[in-house]
Design a protein around this motif. Structure first.
Motif, PDB file in Angstrom:
ATOM      1  N   LYS A  85       0.814  -1.213   0.000  1.00 40.53           N
ATOM      2  CA  LYS A  85       0.000   0.000   0.000  1.00 40.53           C
ATOM      3  C   LYS A  85       0.851   1.268   0.000  1.00 40.53           C
ATOM      4  CE  LYS A  85      -3.838  -2.262   2.390  1.00 40.53           C
ATOM      5  NZ  LYS A  85      -4.707  -2.264   3.596  1.00 40.53           N
ATOM      6  N   VAL A  86       2.171   1.088  -0.081  1.00 45.63           N
ATOM      7  CA  VAL A  86       3.080   2.234  -0.031  1.00 45.63           C
ATOM      8  C   VAL A  86       4.105   2.136  -1.153  1.00 45.63           C
ATOM      9  CG1 VAL A  86       2.847   2.548   2.464  1.00 45.63           C
ATOM     10  CG2 VAL A  86       4.614   1.019   1.568  1.00 45.63           C
ATOM     11  N   ASP A  87       4.737   3.253  -1.466  1.00 45.78           N
ATOM     12  CA  ASP A  87       5.862   3.242  -2.393  1.00 45.78           C
ATOM     13  C   ASP A  87       7.088   2.663  -1.695  1.00 45.78           C
ATOM     14  OD1 ASP A  87       4.588   4.315  -4.609  1.00 45.78           O
ATOM     15  OD2 ASP A  87       5.079   6.383  -4.080  1.00 45.78           O
ATOM     16  N   SER A  88       7.994   2.129  -2.490  1.00 39.85           N
ATOM     17  CA  SER A  88       9.247   1.592  -1.982  1.00 39.85           C
ATOM     18  C   SER A  88      10.399   2.388  -2.569  1.00 39.85           C
ATOM     19  CB  SER A  88       9.375   0.112  -2.363  1.00 39.85           C
ATOM     20  OG  SER A  88       8.258  -0.625  -1.912  1.00 39.85           O
ATOM     21  N   ALA A  89      11.599   2.132  -2.089  1.00 46.42           N
ATOM     22  CA  ALA A  89      12.780   2.810  -2.622  1.00 46.42           C
ATOM     23  C   ALA A  89      13.999   1.938  -2.385  1.00 46.42           C
ATOM     24  CB  ALA A  89      12.968   4.181  -1.978  1.00 46.42           C
ATOM     25  N   VAL A  90      14.994   2.119  -3.228  1.00 46.75           N
ATOM     26  CA  VAL A  90      16.257   1.393  -3.097  1.00 46.75           C
ATOM     27  C   VAL A  90      17.290   2.347  -2.520  1.00 46.75           C
ATOM     28  CG1 VAL A  90      18.089   0.169  -4.333  1.00 46.75           C
ATOM     29  CG2 VAL A  90      15.694  -0.152  -4.992  1.00 46.75           C
TER      30      VAL A  90
END
Length: 269
Positions: free
Chosen positions: A188-193
Protein backbone atom coordinates in the motif's frame (compact mmCIF):
# COMPACT_ATOMS: atom_id res chain seq x y z
CA UNK A 1 9.71 -30.24 6.72
CA UNK A 2 9.19 -28.82 3.22
CA UNK A 3 5.62 -29.08 2.00
CA UNK A 4 4.97 -31.29 -1.02
CA UNK A 5 3.81 -28.29 -3.04
CA UNK A 6 7.35 -26.86 -2.86
CA UNK A 7 9.11 -30.15 -3.50
CA UNK A 8 8.49 -29.98 -7.24
CA UNK A 9 10.84 -27.05 -7.51
CA UNK A 10 8.16 -24.55 -8.56
CA UNK A 11 6.94 -21.54 -6.61
CA UNK A 12 3.36 -22.51 -5.84
CA UNK A 13 3.03 -21.04 -2.34
CA UNK A 14 1.27 -17.64 -2.23
CA UNK A 15 3.04 -14.76 -0.46
CA UNK A 16 2.64 -15.04 3.31
CA UNK A 17 1.25 -11.96 4.97
CA UNK A 18 2.55 -13.17 8.35
CA UNK A 19 6.10 -12.94 7.00
CA UNK A 20 5.57 -9.58 5.31
CA UNK A 21 6.20 -11.11 1.88
CA UNK A 22 5.80 -8.87 -1.16
CA UNK A 23 7.63 -10.56 -4.03
CA UNK A 24 9.36 -8.33 -6.54
CA UNK A 25 8.48 -9.31 -10.12
CA UNK A 26 9.12 -6.34 -12.43
CA UNK A 27 12.26 -7.12 -14.43
CA UNK A 28 12.98 -3.48 -15.25
CA UNK A 29 13.29 -2.71 -11.54
CA UNK A 30 15.44 -5.79 -10.99
CA UNK A 31 17.79 -4.71 -13.78
CA UNK A 32 18.18 -1.25 -12.18
CA UNK A 33 19.05 -2.86 -8.84
CA UNK A 34 21.60 -5.22 -10.40
CA UNK A 35 23.12 -2.27 -12.27
CA UNK A 36 23.35 -0.31 -9.00
CA UNK A 37 25.04 -3.24 -7.24
CA UNK A 38 27.39 -3.82 -10.18
CA UNK A 39 29.02 -7.00 -8.82
CA UNK A 40 32.68 -7.52 -9.63
CA UNK A 41 34.76 -10.72 -9.80
CA UNK A 42 35.73 -11.81 -6.31
CA UNK A 43 32.76 -10.12 -4.59
CA UNK A 44 30.99 -12.11 -1.86
CA UNK A 45 27.28 -11.42 -2.43
CA UNK A 46 24.80 -12.21 0.34
CA UNK A 47 21.09 -11.71 -0.25
CA UNK A 48 18.62 -11.30 2.59
CA UNK A 49 15.22 -12.81 1.80
CA UNK A 50 15.54 -14.04 -1.80
CA UNK A 51 11.82 -14.88 -1.92
CA UNK A 52 11.04 -16.31 -5.34
CA UNK A 53 14.42 -15.37 -6.78
CA UNK A 54 13.54 -12.16 -8.65
CA UNK A 55 16.93 -10.66 -7.76
CA UNK A 56 18.68 -13.93 -6.98
CA UNK A 57 18.66 -15.41 -10.47
CA UNK A 58 19.72 -12.24 -12.35
CA UNK A 59 22.53 -11.75 -9.83
CA UNK A 60 23.60 -15.35 -10.38
CA UNK A 61 23.49 -14.81 -14.15
CA UNK A 62 25.72 -11.77 -13.71
CA UNK A 63 28.04 -12.98 -10.96
CA UNK A 64 27.93 -16.78 -10.91
CA UNK A 65 27.63 -17.33 -7.15
CA UNK A 66 25.56 -16.04 -4.25
CA UNK A 67 24.70 -16.84 -0.65
CA UNK A 68 21.07 -16.23 0.34
CA UNK A 69 19.47 -16.15 3.79
CA UNK A 70 15.85 -17.31 3.68
CA UNK A 71 13.51 -17.88 6.62
CA UNK A 72 10.57 -19.42 4.72
CA UNK A 73 11.24 -23.15 4.47
CA UNK A 74 8.72 -23.52 1.64
CA UNK A 75 10.95 -21.46 -0.65
CA UNK A 76 14.16 -23.45 -0.16
CA UNK A 77 13.51 -26.32 -2.58
CA UNK A 78 12.20 -24.21 -5.50
CA UNK A 79 15.05 -21.72 -5.04
CA UNK A 80 17.60 -24.53 -5.13
CA UNK A 81 15.99 -26.20 -8.12
CA UNK A 82 15.68 -23.09 -10.25
CA UNK A 83 19.05 -21.62 -9.28
CA UNK A 84 20.88 -24.56 -10.84
CA UNK A 85 20.40 -23.07 -14.31
CA UNK A 86 21.88 -19.71 -13.24
CA UNK A 87 24.85 -20.35 -10.98
CA UNK A 88 26.00 -21.56 -7.57
CA UNK A 89 23.49 -20.70 -4.84
CA UNK A 90 24.27 -21.36 -1.17
CA UNK A 91 21.12 -21.18 0.96
CA UNK A 92 21.14 -20.43 4.69
CA UNK A 93 17.81 -21.33 6.29
CA UNK A 94 17.53 -18.82 9.14
CA UNK A 95 16.09 -15.59 10.42
CA UNK A 96 18.70 -13.03 9.37
CA UNK A 97 18.56 -11.49 12.86
CA UNK A 98 20.01 -14.77 14.16
CA UNK A 99 22.81 -14.90 11.59
CA UNK A 100 26.29 -13.82 12.65
CA UNK A 101 27.20 -11.84 9.53
CA UNK A 102 30.79 -11.45 10.69
CA UNK A 103 31.17 -15.22 10.97
CA UNK A 104 29.47 -15.64 7.59
CA UNK A 105 32.00 -13.25 6.04
CA UNK A 106 34.81 -15.33 7.56
CA UNK A 107 37.46 -12.71 6.91
CA UNK A 108 36.26 -11.70 3.44
CA UNK A 109 33.90 -8.70 3.60
CA UNK A 110 30.48 -9.30 2.08
CA UNK A 111 28.11 -7.21 -0.03
CA UNK A 112 24.55 -7.34 1.32
CA UNK A 113 21.49 -7.04 -0.92
CA UNK A 114 17.81 -7.61 -0.33
CA UNK A 115 14.17 -6.70 -0.62
CA UNK A 116 13.63 -6.45 3.12
CA UNK A 117 10.32 -7.23 4.86
CA UNK A 118 9.04 -3.81 5.81
CA UNK A 119 7.91 -4.91 9.27
CA UNK A 120 11.50 -5.88 10.13
CA UNK A 121 13.48 -3.28 8.22
CA UNK A 122 14.81 -1.29 11.20
CA UNK A 123 15.92 -4.36 13.23
CA UNK A 124 17.67 -5.75 10.13
CA UNK A 125 19.41 -2.42 9.49
CA UNK A 126 20.70 -2.22 13.06
CA UNK A 127 21.74 -5.88 12.92
CA UNK A 128 23.76 -5.19 9.77
CA UNK A 129 25.22 -2.08 11.39
CA UNK A 130 26.58 -4.21 14.23
CA UNK A 131 28.56 -6.17 11.62
CA UNK A 132 29.55 -3.19 9.47
CA UNK A 133 33.27 -4.00 9.76
CA UNK A 134 32.61 -7.15 7.72
CA UNK A 135 30.43 -5.47 5.08
CA UNK A 136 31.58 -3.70 1.90
CA UNK A 137 28.20 -2.18 1.11
CA UNK A 138 24.45 -2.77 1.29
CA UNK A 139 21.73 -2.33 -1.34
CA UNK A 140 18.25 -2.68 0.13
CA UNK A 141 14.69 -2.23 -1.06
CA UNK A 142 12.69 -0.63 1.74
CA UNK A 143 9.55 1.37 2.32
CA UNK A 144 10.12 4.80 0.75
CA UNK A 145 9.30 6.52 4.03
CA UNK A 146 12.07 4.56 5.78
CA UNK A 147 14.62 5.43 3.09
CA UNK A 148 13.69 9.10 3.44
CA UNK A 149 14.33 8.86 7.19
CA UNK A 150 17.64 7.07 6.61
CA UNK A 151 18.94 9.76 4.25
CA UNK A 152 17.41 12.83 5.94
CA UNK A 153 19.55 15.74 7.12
CA UNK A 154 19.25 18.10 10.11
CA UNK A 155 16.15 20.25 10.06
CA UNK A 156 14.05 17.71 8.20
CA UNK A 157 10.83 16.55 9.82
CA UNK A 158 11.89 12.93 9.26
CA UNK A 159 15.45 13.37 10.55
CA UNK A 160 15.75 11.22 13.66
CA UNK A 161 17.51 8.42 15.50
CA UNK A 162 17.62 6.16 12.44
CA UNK A 163 19.15 8.95 10.34
CA UNK A 164 21.90 9.73 12.85
CA UNK A 165 22.78 6.13 13.75
CA UNK A 166 23.09 5.03 10.14
CA UNK A 167 24.85 8.15 8.85
CA UNK A 168 27.37 8.01 11.69
CA UNK A 169 28.62 4.65 10.46
CA UNK A 170 27.69 4.64 6.76
CA UNK A 171 27.40 6.86 3.73
CA UNK A 172 23.69 6.66 2.88
CA UNK A 173 22.41 7.30 -0.65
CA UNK A 174 18.76 7.04 -1.73
CA UNK A 175 18.85 5.67 -5.29
CA UNK A 176 15.36 5.43 -6.82
CA UNK A 177 11.68 4.95 -6.01
CA UNK A 178 9.72 1.81 -6.90
CA UNK A 179 5.92 1.81 -7.23
CA UNK A 180 3.60 -0.80 -5.66
CA UNK A 181 2.92 -2.47 -9.02
CA UNK A 182 6.42 -3.96 -9.08
CA UNK A 183 5.43 -6.38 -6.32
CA UNK A 184 3.06 -9.27 -5.80
CA UNK A 185 0.91 -8.54 -3.88
CA UNK A 186 1.34 -4.78 -4.33
CA UNK A 187 2.03 -3.03 -1.00
CA UNK A 188 0.00 0.00 0.00
CA UNK A 189 3.08 2.23 -0.03
CA UNK A 190 5.86 3.24 -2.39
CA UNK A 191 9.25 1.59 -1.98
CA UNK A 192 12.78 2.81 -2.62
CA UNK A 193 16.26 1.39 -3.10
CA UNK A 194 19.06 2.68 -0.88
CA UNK A 195 22.82 2.18 -0.81
CA UNK A 196 24.79 2.11 2.45
CA UNK A 197 28.59 2.06 2.45
CA UNK A 198 30.19 1.51 5.88
CA UNK A 199 32.75 4.16 6.76
CA UNK A 200 36.35 3.39 7.61
CA UNK A 201 36.96 3.57 11.41
CA UNK A 202 38.98 6.76 11.08
CA UNK A 203 36.02 8.47 9.40
CA UNK A 204 33.62 7.48 12.19
CA UNK A 205 35.55 8.92 15.13
CA UNK A 206 33.21 7.62 17.85
CA UNK A 207 35.11 6.78 21.03
CA UNK A 208 32.34 4.85 22.82
CA UNK A 209 29.61 3.45 20.52
CA UNK A 210 27.28 2.66 23.44
CA UNK A 211 27.59 6.17 24.82
CA UNK A 212 26.89 7.58 21.37
CA UNK A 213 23.81 5.35 20.92
CA UNK A 214 22.49 6.27 24.37
CA UNK A 215 22.78 10.02 23.70
CA UNK A 216 21.11 9.78 20.29
CA UNK A 217 18.30 7.66 21.74
CA UNK A 218 17.70 10.07 24.62
CA UNK A 219 17.84 13.17 22.40
CA UNK A 220 15.23 11.89 19.97
CA UNK A 221 13.17 10.12 22.63
CA UNK A 222 11.76 13.53 23.54
CA UNK A 223 12.46 15.41 20.35
CA UNK A 224 10.17 18.35 21.16
CA UNK A 225 12.29 19.16 24.19
CA UNK A 226 15.55 21.06 24.20
CA UNK A 227 18.76 19.10 24.67
CA UNK A 228 18.99 20.51 28.21
CA UNK A 229 15.78 18.68 29.10
CA UNK A 230 15.96 15.66 26.79
CA UNK A 231 19.50 14.76 27.92
CA UNK A 232 18.89 15.64 31.57
CA UNK A 233 19.62 12.13 32.77
CA UNK A 234 22.55 11.65 30.39
CA UNK A 235 24.41 14.98 30.14
CA UNK A 236 23.90 18.20 32.05
CA UNK A 237 23.72 21.62 30.39
CA UNK A 238 27.30 22.45 31.36
CA UNK A 239 28.65 19.35 29.64
CA UNK A 240 26.56 20.06 26.53
CA UNK A 241 27.92 23.60 26.40
CA UNK A 242 31.48 22.39 26.97
CA UNK A 243 31.08 20.12 23.92
CA UNK A 244 30.37 23.22 21.85
CA UNK A 245 26.61 22.65 21.55
CA UNK A 246 23.85 25.04 22.62
CA UNK A 247 21.73 23.18 25.23
CA UNK A 248 18.67 25.15 24.04
CA UNK A 249 18.80 23.41 20.65
CA UNK A 250 16.62 20.42 19.81
CA UNK A 251 17.84 17.07 18.51
CA UNK A 252 16.69 17.63 14.92
CA UNK A 253 18.89 20.75 14.70
CA UNK A 254 22.12 18.83 15.35
CA UNK A 255 24.31 17.28 12.66
CA UNK A 256 25.74 13.79 12.97
CA UNK A 257 29.12 15.39 13.77
CA UNK A 258 27.45 17.33 16.61
CA UNK A 259 26.17 14.11 18.14
CA UNK A 260 29.62 12.54 17.84
CA UNK A 261 31.10 15.56 19.61
CA UNK A 262 28.52 15.35 22.40
CA UNK A 263 29.19 11.65 22.96
CA UNK A 264 32.97 11.93 22.76
CA UNK A 265 33.09 14.82 25.23
CA UNK A 266 32.07 12.57 28.13
CA UNK A 267 33.06 9.17 26.74
CA UNK A 268 35.44 6.79 28.46
CA UNK A 269 37.87 5.32 25.90
Amino acid sequence: MIRSSAASGSFTEPPKKSLGQNFLHERGVVDKIVLAIDPKPGDRLVEIGPGQGAMTFPLLDRHGSLTAIEFDRDLLTPLTAQAAAHGALTLVHANVLDVDLTALADGTPIRLVGNLPYNLSSPILFHALAHAASIVDMHFMLQKEVVERMAAGPGSKVYGRLSVMLQAYCDVTALFVVGPGAFRPPPKVDSAVVRLVPRAPERIGIIDPKRFADIVRAAFGQRRKTLRNALGGTMDAEAITAAGIDPQQRAEQLSVADFVRLANHTATP
